[in-house]
Scaffold this motif. Sequence first.
Motif, PDB file in Angstrom:
ATOM      1  N   VAL A   1      -2.586  -3.162   7.911  1.00 63.37           N
ATOM      2  CA  VAL A   1      -1.864  -2.501   9.014  1.00 63.37           C
ATOM      3  C   VAL A   1      -1.242  -1.478   8.832  1.00 63.37           C
ATOM      4  O   VAL A   1      -0.378  -1.058   8.132  1.00 63.37           O
ATOM      5  N   ASN A   2      -2.325  -0.385   8.667  1.00 58.39           N
ATOM      6  CA  ASN A   2      -1.269   0.907   7.993  1.00 58.39           C
ATOM      7  C   ASN A   2      -1.139   1.348   9.549  1.00 58.39           C
ATOM      8  O   ASN A   2      -0.739   2.167  10.362  1.00 58.39           O
ATOM      9  N   LEU A   3       0.647   2.019   9.027  1.00 55.09           N
ATOM     10  CA  LEU A   3       1.421   2.786  10.442  1.00 55.09           C
ATOM     11  C   LEU A   3       2.111   3.967   9.638  1.00 55.09           C
ATOM     12  O   LEU A   3       3.113   3.526   8.855  1.00 55.09           O
ATOM     13  N   ALA A   4       2.122   4.816  10.672  1.00 54.45           N
ATOM     14  CA  ALA A   4       2.472   6.038   9.557  1.00 54.45           C
ATOM     15  C   ALA A   4       2.195   6.351   8.358  1.00 54.45           C
ATOM     16  O   ALA A   4       3.321   6.379   7.204  1.00 54.45           O
ATOM     17  N   SER A   5       0.907   5.965   8.097  1.00 55.41           N
ATOM     18  CA  SER A   5       0.358   6.492   6.671  1.00 55.41           C
ATOM     19  C   SER A   5       0.881   4.944   5.431  1.00 55.41           C
ATOM     20  O   SER A   5       0.440   5.437   4.321  1.00 55.41           O
ATOM     21  N   TRP A   6       1.672   4.019   6.093  1.00 57.41           N
ATOM     22  CA  TRP A   6       2.007   3.004   4.755  1.00 57.41           C
ATOM     23  C   TRP A   6       1.953   1.574   5.147  1.00 57.41           C
ATOM     24  O   TRP A   6       1.865   1.581   7.024  1.00 57.41           O
TER      25      TRP A   6
ATOM     26  N   TYR B   1       6.678  -1.389   4.277  1.00 57.25           N
ATOM     27  CA  TYR B   1       7.905  -1.232   5.152  1.00 57.25           C
ATOM     28  C   TYR B   1       8.388  -2.614   4.846  1.00 57.25           C
ATOM     29  O   TYR B   1       9.753  -2.223   4.925  1.00 57.25           O
ATOM     30  N   LEU B   2       8.370  -4.154   5.081  1.00 60.93           N
ATOM     31  CA  LEU B   2       8.742  -4.955   4.837  1.00 60.93           C
ATOM     32  C   LEU B   2       9.809  -5.177   3.431  1.00 60.93           C
ATOM     33  O   LEU B   2      10.709  -5.718   3.624  1.00 60.93           O
ATOM     34  N   LEU B   3       8.961  -4.929   2.174  1.00 64.46           N
ATOM     35  CA  LEU B   3       9.682  -4.614   1.235  1.00 64.46           C
ATOM     36  C   LEU B   3      11.000  -3.721   0.594  1.00 64.46           C
ATOM     37  O   LEU B   3      12.215  -4.043   0.848  1.00 64.46           O
TER      38      LEU B   3
END
Length: 385
Positions: free
Chosen positions: A202-207, A212-214
């Motif tokens: 699940v990529n969001l805004a290329s990450w 993001y969780l980390l």
Amino acid sequence: MESKASGRYHDLDWIKVVLMFIVFLYHCSMFFNSFEWHIKNNKINHTYIEFFSLLTGNWIMPVFFVISGIATYHALKRRNGLIFVKERLLRLGIPLILGIFLLSPLQVYIERVTNNQFKGSFLEFFPHYFDGLYLEIGGRGNFAFFGHHLWYLLMLLLFSVILLPFFLKTINKAGQKEFSIFHFLLIPIPLSAAALIVNGFVNLASWGIIFYLLLFCFGFYFFARESLREFVRKIGLFAGAMSVLGTTSYIIWVMLYGFPVDVSLSWAIFMMIRVSLVWNMIFFILYLGGKYLSFSNKILNYTSEASMPFYVLHQPIIILLGFIIYNLEWPLHVKLIFLVTIAITIIGCLHHFLIRRFNFLRILFGLKELKRENIHSEIVEIGKL
């Protein structure tokens, strides 16, 4: 760096305001560059606009998640878990619902019309908004369950609820130990692993969301430490130099070879460059904020509150204005100036004259309710206009 009166770090507030404006400019640039987006101008710019997109697109959202982790730490120091969850549901959940059911349908409609996937009026399209899940630009599903650009609110809400037991259990340990060069060198290892191994999840805004969780967890557990702020002062310029080196390498790579698609050694090197860029940029931004933005004034108070309505409204308005001008034969720079200035004007007027003055709208856009005396002062102010 900290306001003794309020206990707030004003530099972090300034950083959020500045980054929100950069997000706005980034989404304006997406209308003109060659990268996939919901609506594109009839002429693409491969020079300065695309350069700006590459310059900013990697690190904007990662910095937001780190700052959100820091804010979560300080929020849980002042309130219990139940109150925290209630506030998160109100401040994040309600704007998300607004985006899903009122703001996203128009964005999906414009995307479908400009990509020849639908013919007809918006009213004719609206019943079809609930046909399938919207999973990607140009896909067949229409229901944007994540609110399009408001996916950040959804992720932040999910992260906050899922990690709450861990945060409550470890909050007395977080933020106390000294942050050192060991942490600076070690923490990017799990970030790199997330980018290399599970970035496709699940990529969001290329990450990927694990990435993001980390960063959100690191914001809570490491970046909330007082010792980190002292460490930032020492390593800030070095991190800035590494950010410039990483950004330069990344942009040159993309312009010469494009984005690597298949998993390979070159792809792994490319991802490592991106991770290093993001990690060093986080420290550099914190360094600049701590050095130059550790103060408060009326501008910060106003813009800090306006950030959430600005975030919620900016992309729908950019897309709507883009829909009006995308086929016009205006010079590109004229369209760019029009898009930026008119969008800011519309958002600013909506916030200043409507959203901030009425509690119903304030709640819809994730703001705190005004107290009665403040409502009275707002009414008096309106009467003076």
